[in-house]
Scaffold this active site. Structure first.
Site, PDB file in Angstrom:
ATOM      1  N   ALA A   1       0.842  -1.206   0.000  1.00 31.84           N
ATOM      2  CA  ALA A   1       0.000   0.000   0.000  1.00 31.84           C
ATOM      3  C   ALA A   1       0.873   1.251   0.000  1.00 31.84           C
ATOM      4  CB  ALA A   1      -0.921   0.001   1.213  1.00 31.84           C
TER       5      ALA A   1
ATOM      6  N   LYS B   1     -27.109   4.704   2.896  1.00 34.19           N
ATOM      7  CA  LYS B   1     -26.400   3.954   1.852  1.00 34.19           C
ATOM      8  C   LYS B   1     -27.243   3.907   0.574  1.00 34.19           C
ATOM      9  CE  LYS B   1     -23.949   1.312   5.341  1.00 34.19           C
ATOM     10  NZ  LYS B   1     -24.010   0.151   6.224  1.00 34.19           N
TER      11      LYS B   1
ATOM     12  N   GLY C   1     -18.131  -5.010  17.000  1.00 30.84           N
ATOM     13  CA  GLY C   1     -17.852  -3.726  16.342  1.00 30.84           C
ATOM     14  C   GLY C   1     -18.664  -3.486  15.090  1.00 30.84           C
TER      15      GLY C   1
HETATM   16  N1  HSE Z   1     -23.232  -0.234  11.347  1.00 33.29           N
HETATM   17  C1  HSE Z   1     -22.948  -0.438   9.975  1.00 33.29           C
HETATM   18  C2  HSE Z   1     -23.554  -1.771   9.539  1.00 33.29           C
HETATM   19  C3  HSE Z   1     -21.464  -0.444   9.777  1.00 33.29           C
HETATM   20  O1  HSE Z   1     -23.927  -2.546  10.431  1.00 33.29           O
HETATM   21  O2  HSE Z   1     -23.697  -2.021   8.363  1.00 33.29           O
HETATM   22  C4  HSE Z   1     -21.026  -0.468   8.351  1.00 33.29           C
HETATM   23  O3  HSE Z   1     -21.545   0.600   7.630  1.00 33.29           O
END
Ligand code: HSE
Length: 398
Positions: A30, A199, A181
């Site tokens: 990278a 999105k 996470g």
């Molecule tokens: N919280 C978002 C998801 C993280 O669960 O898709 C990624 O955009």
């Protein structure tokens, strides 16, 4: 950008920021390094990662000598907008994953990129590791686009998978998604569909060339899903998936929605499990294609960030080709479709104004209807539906 080693000014050192730091250490090809990081709590990060330079002052990063590009990975959408515009005005290319900020400000950001002749890339903002934006820009730009739809949020899909496959409780699945996470710091963004909405707005702009303000789009999530709803899906041999949906009608209108959907086994996304996202792209001539991959988590998302960093090295920028099409579709909420609705009182039913009712169940502790409703009506009553804890899912025939 011809320089050998790219020096990054980074904003945010959460799951994805830290993931990027780890990736850069493991991918010498990278040829990029983090020069300075802006975080809120400098002391905490200095203790855990003493080898990096931290600051709490955004300008110290934006004006750092020798910086080649900015990577913005913070939570706060308005602060992110200030950072991104500040960087572009300094002619510093930017990579961002901030879907909420992009969904709110894309038109201004497109203008600013043009004015400053500086790239803003954001493939990490939609569907984590899946290169969906770059594909919509570069590959799917020559066919007559019909629809883009799918699972755009990893954590709600993870939670649904744990409930359906492992019979985990909603609360336990949520806890696990947080530990891994996957969730936003405000999990209602994931569970109520807002993250999918942001999105969807981004993907729609690249797929159809139009920007639709998020407030115009009906958005409903899985927060109010109960055991009775799960039983209904299992009885019908289906599963709920939270779907972001953009589709052009034959008369040229563009219908958008985020809504749980009862998915049958014959659909690609039926088997898209855990934190995976799955996007089905449909064009007039190629038919359907299915892109699948990890949609949440530090390493998958930071791999998309890294890919954008590499693209900037080769002077890549989005051209927004679809925006220059001769005929752009008109946004519309005027469409009726079959839904499953679990409700509590007769007033709830009146609220929905069903156009047709196909199936009805009524007992002391469970009431549902399968019928046809209009999307415009749903958009108008969204908040009341949520207050009354009504659950709704699109229920297509096949
Ligand atoms: N919280 C978002 C998801 C993280 O669960 O898709 C990624 O955009």
């Amino acid at each position: 950008m011809k320089k050998q080693k790219i020096k990054i000014g980074l904003f945010g050192f959460g799951v994805v920021g830290r993931g990027l730091y780890e990736l850069l250490g493991r991918v010498p090809e990278a040829n990029a390094e983090i020069a300075i990081v802006c975080v809120r709590n400098v002391e905490r990060h200095r203790t855990t990662t003493p080898e990096l330079q931290f600051t709490a002052d955004p300008n110290e990063v934006l004006d750092a000598p020798g910086i080649d590009l900015i990577v913005e990975l913070i939570d706060d959408a308005e602060a992110a907008y200030t950072i991104v515009t500040g960087a572009l005005r300094r002619r510093l290319p930017v990579v961002t994953g901030n879907k909420k900020m992009l969904a709110a400000h894309l038109p201004e950001l497109i203008e600013l990129q043009k004015e400053m002749d500086t790239a803003l890339l954001y493939d990490a903002s939609a569907c984590g590791s899946i290169p969906v934006i770059r594909n919509l820009e570069e590959y799917y730009d020559n066919d007559l686009q019909i629809s883009v739809k799918g699972i755009l949020n990893g954590s709600s899909n993870f939670i649904l998978s744990k409930i359906f496959n492992d019979h985990m409780s909603h609360a336990d699945a949520l806890k696990l998604a947080r530990e891994l996470g996957f969730l936003e710091s405000d999990p209602t963004l994931d569970l109520d569909g807002w993250d999918s909405l942001y999105k969807l707005v981004i993907l729609t702009l690249h797929a159809f060339g139009v920007y639709i303000n998020p407030e115009r789009i009906f958005t409903y999530g899985i927060t109010h899903m109960t055991d009775a709803d799960i039983r209904f899906a299992l009885e019908k041999g289906r599963r709920y998936k939270l779907i972001g949906h953009a589709e052009k009608t034959p008369d040229g209108r563009l219908i958008l929605a985020v809504i749980p959907q009862l998915i049958s086994r014959n659909k690609f996304i039926y088997s898209c499990e855990d934190e995976f996202n799955g996007v089905v792209i449909k064009g007039l001539f190629y038919g359907k294609q299915f892109l699948v991959g990890r949609g949440a988590g530090g390493h998958p998302t930071s791999s998309a960030v890294l890919s954008d960093i590499s693209a900037i090295r080769y002077d890549y920028f989005y051209r927004y080709k679809r925006m220059h099409s001769a005929e752009l579709p008109e946004f519309s909420n005027d469409i009726s479709f079959r839904v499953y609705v679990r409700y509590n009182t007769d007033d709830d039913l009146d609220l929905l104004r069903f156009e047709e009712i196909y199936e009805r169940y009524y007992s002391d502790d469970n009431r549902y209807v399968v019928g046809k409703v209009n999307l415009r009506r749903l958009h108008a009553i969204r908040e009341v539906m949520a207050e009354r804890k009504i659950f709704i899912a699109a229920y297509p025939d096949d």
